[in-house]
Design an enzyme around this catalytic site. Structure first.
Site, PDB file in Angstrom:
ATOM      1  N   GLU A  83       0.832  -1.215   0.000  1.00 41.68           N
ATOM      2  CA  GLU A  83       0.000   0.000   0.000  1.00 41.68           C
ATOM      3  C   GLU A  83       0.865   1.263   0.000  1.00 41.68           C
ATOM      4  O   GLU A  83       0.576   2.261   0.664  1.00 41.68           O
ATOM      5  CB  GLU A  83      -0.959   0.004   1.200  1.00 41.68           C
ATOM      6  N   ALA A  84       1.936   1.224  -0.791  1.00 42.81           N
ATOM      7  CA  ALA A  84       2.916   2.321  -0.824  1.00 42.81           C
ATOM      8  C   ALA A  84       2.342   3.627  -1.355  1.00 42.81           C
ATOM      9  O   ALA A  84       2.931   4.685  -1.136  1.00 42.81           O
ATOM     10  CB  ALA A  84       4.127   1.903  -1.644  1.00 42.81           C
ATOM     11  N   CYS A 140      -9.905  -5.725 -17.275  1.00 43.00           N
ATOM     12  CA  CYS A 140     -11.241  -5.144 -17.172  1.00 43.00           C
ATOM     13  C   CYS A 140     -12.260  -6.241 -17.493  1.00 43.00           C
ATOM     14  O   CYS A 140     -11.918  -7.278 -18.061  1.00 43.00           O
ATOM     15  CB  CYS A 140     -11.348  -4.001 -18.193  1.00 43.00           C
TER      16      CYS A 140
END
Length: 190
Positions: A83-84, A140
């Site tokens: 989660e940088a 997607c």
């Protein structure tokens, strides 16, 4: 030679699972990796990194990492940051210090952009300063490469305004290609 890595991907691209696999690979070779994440990410509880596929491991907060001594950090063969995107410029500068001055590699995982396609602060500085930048790919609903993160509400409507940071996963976000993000198409219309 130690390097600063930034491995980014859209929501659901297995960034956290990849981070935990790197930690395990170091362990399997008799080496020590230090797992860290920003304190802001409290979805999985205090001091835990957890992937959607069920992998979990204890970690330190980046805020505690920057207070560690040089000797404490050099006990590790690698630092892995999840989660940088939530890191500050100063924290990313500290990662540069770990790499350049302590010769310990730092591998950062995170989102490149938010739901409005704006860079996160941590991602901006990692893109500017990382030695190696790699995309972790996902798709997607249409099958094209998903590079955008779409936030949606409880009615399944795509949101285009709001705070940059709203913690969540599959319950709030999905990955889309740029075309479907621009068209606000979360799924194929029937």
């Amino acid at each position: 030679m130690a390097k600063l890595y930034f491995r980014y991907g859209a929501m659901g691209s297995s960034k956290t699972a990849n981070a935990l696999m790197v930690d395990y690979n170091y362990y399997e070779r008799g080496k020590r990796a230090l797992l860290a994440k920003p304190q802001l990410d409290n979805r999985d509880g205090e001091g835990v990194i957890s992937s959607r596929i069920g992998l979990r491991k204890e970690c330190v907060f980046v805020e505690d990492l920057v207070r560690m001594t040089m000797e404490e950090i050099q006990k590790y063969d690698c630092v892995v940051v999840d989660e940088a995107q939530f890191c500050t410029k100063e924290q990313v500068e500290f990662f540069v210090h770990i790499v350049d001055d302590l010769t310990v590699p730092v591998i950062c995982y995170g989102l490149r952009t938010d739901f409005q396609r704006n860079l996160f602060p941590g991602s901006m500085w990692l893109l500017a300063w990382a030695d190696v930048i790699e995309e972790i790919k996902t798709v997607c609903w249409c099958g094209k490469a998903a590079t955008c993160n779409a936030r949606f509400n409880e009615r399944g409507e795509m949101l285009t305004e709001g705070d940059q940071v709203v913690l969540g996963a599959n319950d709030n976000y999905t990955a889309l290609c740029r075309k479907h993000h621009r068209r606000k198409m979360l799924r194929q219309e029937v």
